[in-house]
Design a protein around this motif. Structure first.
Motif, PDB file in Angstrom:
ATOM      1  N   GLN A  89       9.654  73.216  87.549  1.00 43.30           N
ATOM      2  CA  GLN A  89       8.703  74.015  88.342  1.00 43.30           C
ATOM      3  C   GLN A  89       7.287  73.449  88.220  1.00 43.30           C
ATOM      4  O   GLN A  89       6.550  73.376  89.210  1.00 43.30           O
ATOM      5  CB  GLN A  89       8.730  75.471  87.877  1.00 43.30           C
ATOM      6  CG  GLN A  89       9.984  76.226  88.310  1.00 43.30           C
ATOM      7  CD  GLN A  89       9.987  77.645  87.794  1.00 43.30           C
ATOM      8  OE1 GLN A  89       9.993  77.889  86.591  1.00 43.30           O
ATOM      9  NE2 GLN A  89       9.981  78.595  88.698  1.00 43.30           N
ATOM     10  N   GLU A  93       4.792  71.283  91.235  1.00 37.52           N
ATOM     11  CA  GLU A  93       3.398  71.573  91.600  1.00 37.52           C
ATOM     12  C   GLU A  93       2.603  70.294  91.843  1.00 37.52           C
ATOM     13  O   GLU A  93       1.594  70.311  92.545  1.00 37.52           O
ATOM     14  CB  GLU A  93       2.729  72.413  90.510  1.00 37.52           C
ATOM     15  CG  GLU A  93       3.278  73.832  90.437  1.00 37.52           C
ATOM     16  CD  GLU A  93       2.659  74.622  89.296  1.00 37.52           C
ATOM     17  OE1 GLU A  93       1.707  74.099  88.657  1.00 37.52           O
ATOM     18  OE2 GLU A  93       3.117  75.746  89.035  1.00 37.52           O
ATOM     19  N   ARG A  94       3.078  69.187  91.276  1.00 34.64           N
ATOM     20  CA  ARG A  94       2.364  67.915  91.443  1.00 34.64           C
ATOM     21  C   ARG A  94       2.866  67.112  92.642  1.00 34.64           C
ATOM     22  O   ARG A  94       2.326  66.058  92.952  1.00 34.64           O
ATOM     23  CB  ARG A  94       2.504  67.067  90.162  1.00 34.64           C
ATOM     24  CG  ARG A  94       1.982  67.760  88.913  1.00 34.64           C
ATOM     25  CD  ARG A  94       1.834  66.788  87.751  1.00 34.64           C
ATOM     26  NE  ARG A  94       3.111  66.215  87.347  1.00 34.64           N
ATOM     27  CZ  ARG A  94       3.915  66.743  86.433  1.00 34.64           C
ATOM     28  NH1 ARG A  94       3.587  67.899  85.850  1.00 34.64           N
ATOM     29  NH2 ARG A  94       5.044  66.152  86.094  1.00 34.64           N
TER      30      ARG A  94
END
Length: 320
Positions: A89, A93-94
Motif C-alpha cells: 500500500q 502511493e509512490r
C-alpha cells in the motif's frame, strides 16, 4: 477503413488481451508470468495505460515470493502476506496511474491466500474464541469483498474481547462498506476513543474515514498525530455523529482519563502534542454525556471553558 487504421485497431485489441492475461496471472499469484506478459505488452505498445506501473507491482510481489521462507507454517505465512500488503500500500502511493484492475487482482490473491493459510492452521477458526485470529480472518474476508462473513467474524471477536480498537475499527469499516452508516459511525467513534494509534488507517476502505483523513492531511496534519485528530474533527464535522449514553463505570474512567490528560497537557514536550487531541476528544464525550443525561448547563459551560483554554481554534470550530 485504411490499412494503417486497421492495424492500429488490431494492435490495440491485442494489447488489451495481453493486459487482461497479465491481470489474471496477478490474481493467481503467478508473478513471473505476469512480468513476462507486461514486458511483452510494453514492447508492442510502450504507452499502454498503466502497464509500466503494473509491471512494477508484479516485480514487487515476485521479489517477496522469492524470499518466502519454507519453514513458515500456515499462520506465519498468512501474517507475512498481510504484512507485505501493508508495505505494498505504501509502495502504491509512490506509483502513478496504477490501474485499479491490477491492484484489485493482487488484493484478491493476497487476501484469499492468507485466508486459506489461516484456515489450514485452524479449520474451525471462524468459530474459535481467539479474537486476534478472528480479527485477521475478518480482514481477509473484507479484502476479498465478502463483507457479511467479515462482519460475522469481527462481531464474534468483539464479543470475545471488549475495547479492542483494531476490531472496532474493522467492524466500522465493514458496516460502512455495506452502507450501514449508523453502525459504522458508532464503531468508528468507539475505536478512536479507545486507542487511535492501534487503528490501521491505511487498511480502512470506508470513504467516510478516508475523506476525513484527506481533509486533515490537507491541513498539514500527518501521522502519528493524524490518528489522534481524527475523532476530534470527526465530531466537529459530523462524521462521528451517532452517540450513546455512557455506563457509570465508563463515566468514572472518562473523568479519571481527563484528569491525567490535563496534567500531561500542562507539561511542554512531544507527549503534549498527542495528549491535546486525546483530551479534546474526551471533553467532547463528557459534553455529550452531560447533555444526554440532562445535567445543568453550567457543567457543559465549564467543560467548554477548559476546551477553550486547551485549544482556542478547536473551541471556535466546535461552538460555531
Amino acid at each position: 477503413m485504411t490499412g494503417e487504421h486497421a492495424r492500429h485497431v488490431v494492435g490495440g485489441h491485442e494489447s488489451v488481451q495481453i493486459f487482461d492475461t497479465a491481470c489474471q496471472t496477478l490474481r493467481e499469484g503467478m508473478f513471473p508470468e505476469a512480468i513476462d506478459a507486461l514486458e511483452s505488452l510494453l514492447e508492442k505498445d510502450v504507452d499502454f495505460p498503466g502497464a509500466a506501473s503494473a509491471l512494477k507491482c508484479a516485480g514487487f510481489w515476485k521479489e517477496r515470493g522469492e524470499k518466502e521462507t519454507a519453514q513458515l507454517d500456515g499462520f506465519e505465512r498468512a501474517e507475512q502476506l498481510l504484512g507485505h500488503w501493508r508495505l505494498f500500500q505504501a509502495f502504491l502511493e509512490r506509483l502513478a496511474d496504477t490501474p485499479e484492475r491490477c491492484t484489485f487482482a493482487i488484493k484478491q490473491f493476497v487476501f484469499s491466500s492468507a485466508l486459506a493459510r489461516y484456515g489450514s492452521v485452524a479449520p474451525d477458526a471462524e468459530t474459535s474464541g481467539d479474537p486476534y485470529l478472528l480479527l485477521q480472518i475478518g480482514r481477509c474476508f473484507k479484502g476479498v469483498g465478502n463483507y457479511d462473513r467479515a462482519i460475522e467474524c469481527l462481531e464474534r471477536a468483539n464479543r470475545e474481547t471488549r475495547d479492542d480498537a483494531r476490531i472496532l475499527a474493522e467492524l466500522a469499516d465493514c458496516y460502512s462498506l455495506v452502507n450501514e452508516s449508523r453502525a459504522a459511525k458508532i464503531f468508528f467513534r468507539e475505536a478512536y476513543y479507545v486507542d487511535p494509534q492501534a487503528i490501521d488507517l491505511a487498511g480502512l476502505e470506508s470513504p467516510l474515514v478516508q475523506r476525513l483523513a484527506a481533509k486533515l492531511r490537507a491541513r498539514g496534519i500527518t501521522e502519528p498525530l493524524l490518528s489522534e485528530w481524527m475523532p476530534v474533527y470527526g465530531a466537529i464535522w459530523g462524521v462521528f455523529s451517532v452517540k450513546r449514553e455512557m455506563k457509570p463505570l465508563e463515566f468514572g474512567k472518562l473523568k479519571q482519563a481527563i484528569y491525567h490528560l490535563e496534567k500531561e497537557c500542562r507539561t511542554p514536550g512531544p507527549e503534549r502534542e498527542q495528549s491535546v487531541p486525546r483530551l479534546i476528544n474526551r471533553y467532547f464525550w463528557l459534553i455529550d454525556h452531560y447533555m444526554a443525561t440532562g445535567e445543568p448547563r453550567e457543567r457543559v459551560e465549564e467543560v467548554l471553558a477548559r476546551l477553550r483554554e486547551t485549544d482556542p481554534r478547536v473551541y471556535e470550530e466546535y461552538t460555531t
